[in-house]
Motif scaffolding. Structure first.
Motif, short mmCIF file in Angstrom:
data_model
loop_
_atom_site.label_atom_id
_atom_site.label_comp_id
_atom_site.label_asym_id
_atom_site.label_seq_id
_atom_site.Cartn_x
_atom_site.Cartn_y
_atom_site.Cartn_z
N VAL A 87 0.90 -1.20 0.25
CA VAL A 87 -0.13 -0.01 0.10
C VAL A 87 0.70 1.16 0.11
O VAL A 87 1.93 1.31 0.95
CB VAL A 87 -1.01 0.02 1.19
N VAL A 88 0.59 2.18 -0.81
CA VAL A 88 1.39 3.40 -0.87
C VAL A 88 0.16 4.58 -0.75
O VAL A 88 -0.85 4.77 -1.65
CB VAL A 88 1.97 3.75 -2.21
N LYS A 108 3.80 -4.39 2.71
CA LYS A 108 4.73 -3.18 2.82
C LYS A 108 3.80 -2.18 2.74
O LYS A 108 3.01 -1.85 2.15
CB LYS A 108 5.77 -3.06 1.74
N LEU A 109 4.33 -0.90 3.47
CA LEU A 109 3.49 0.36 3.58
C LEU A 109 4.48 1.37 3.20
O LEU A 109 5.53 1.53 3.89
CB LEU A 109 2.91 0.55 4.94
N MET A 110 4.06 2.37 2.26
CA MET A 110 4.80 3.49 1.78
C MET A 110 3.97 4.63 2.39
O MET A 110 2.95 4.79 1.72
CB MET A 110 5.23 3.45 0.50
N GLN A 190 2.98 -3.65 12.44
CA GLN A 190 4.31 -4.44 12.25
C GLN A 190 4.74 -4.35 10.92
O GLN A 190 5.71 -4.92 10.45
CB GLN A 190 4.15 -5.67 12.93
N VAL A 191 4.11 -3.78 9.94
CA VAL A 191 4.30 -3.87 8.45
C VAL A 191 5.74 -2.94 8.23
O VAL A 191 5.72 -2.03 8.89
CB VAL A 191 3.12 -3.14 7.74
N PRO A 192 6.43 -3.66 7.62
CA PRO A 192 7.83 -2.74 6.92
C PRO A 192 7.26 -1.54 6.44
O PRO A 192 6.30 -1.44 5.53
CB PRO A 192 8.25 -3.83 5.88
N GLU A 253 13.82 -6.80 -0.64
CA GLU A 253 13.30 -8.15 0.37
C GLU A 253 13.61 -7.72 1.74
O GLU A 253 14.81 -7.71 2.10
CB GLU A 253 13.73 -9.58 -0.17
N HIS A 254 12.62 -7.38 2.64
CA HIS A 254 13.10 -7.31 4.00
C HIS A 254 12.61 -8.37 4.85
O HIS A 254 11.99 -9.04 4.52
CB HIS A 254 11.98 -5.82 4.40
#
Length: 254
Positions: A87-88, A108-110, A190-192, A253-254
């Motif tokens: 999600v951005v 992931k979250l931007m 807790q999302v990167p 990749e995190h």
């Protein structure tokens, strides 16, 4: 050419990204970023929130619950076909993305120019939120004379497609209610996450990005500062840097 219409661009990989626009704008804010991500192989989808999906003389009196229901439905539709969805969010779209991350399995979250606090200029005696919840209750709309984009050519292009020339203060108050909800959820998310924020933003206070970095349960993996943009960083002087930051973070990749 910018267009303020919802869009879905289907990529060739198994990656999907939900783009969430700001309160006073629309899908045009995310259009160039969406094209960039699609060229990287992503499937991208950007909706328009209920009440914000057609030209009107003034911004409608809508609520965060309506915007969130739209974002959640779009996420669920993507989840039918994609296992991992990033999600951005831009501005108020960041709040919707954070609220999604508190309950959904986002990969992931931007966060682009996240809206946590309005920018207070030196001539305001108190924070703008005080006005918003006091004398602002007697005012329905405020005119918007220009869009917060430094690049004059892009500002003119965006002004031609934006749907509203006002800000509805009830909608802004509703966004403020969502801010308080999201603040309570931040320690559990807790999302990167990565953040991009301009120091020259005239709409949101840049300190909001630092607040997120300090409070979020997930370690914010990068906070990138910009110097040559106003609020709509996806269309301003640093937009190529923004696109690079987003695509690099989502691909890593995190």
């Amino acid at each position: 050419m910018l267009s303020n219409q919802p869009f879905t661009l289907t990529g060739e990989s198994d990656r999907a990204c939900l783009l969430l626009h700001g309160l006073g704008g629309g899908a045009y804010e995310m259009q160039d970023l969406g094209v960039h991500l699609h060229q990287q192989g992503w499937t991208v989808r950007c909706p328009l929130y209920p009440g914000h999906d057609r030209p009107l003389p003034a911004m409608p009196d809508s609520t965060w619950q309506q915007w969130y229901e739209c974002a959640l439905n779009e996420y669920r539709q993507l989840a039918e076909d994609y296992e991992r969805i990033a999600v951005v969010g831009f501005s108020t779209g960041c709040l919707l993305g954070l609220h999604l991350a508190a309950s959904q399995s986002i990969s992931k979250l931007m966060l682009l120019a996240p809206y946590l606090l309005l920018r207070r200029q030196w001539y305001y005696l108190v924070p703008l939120e005080v006005y918003l919840f006091s004398i602002g209750r007697f005012i329905k709309d405020l005119p918007r004379l220009r869009l917060p984009i430094r690049d004059r050519e892009m500002e003119r292009a965006a002004r031609e497609v934006v749907f509203f020339q006002t800000f509805n203060l009830n909608a802004v108050r509703s966004a403020s209610e969502l801010i308080e909800i999201v603040k309570q959820e931040l320690p559990e998310i807790q999302v990167p996450t990565a953040i991009v924020q301009s120091r020259a933003d005239t709409v949101v206070d840049p300190s909001g990005a630092e607040y997120l970095q300090q409070v979020m349960g997930a370690r914010v993996q990068k906070l990138q500062w910009l110097e040559d943009s106003d609020h709509i960083i996806t269309l301003d002087g640093d937009c190529e840097q923004v696109f690079g930051e987003v695509s690099a973070f989502l691909a890593h990749e995190h």
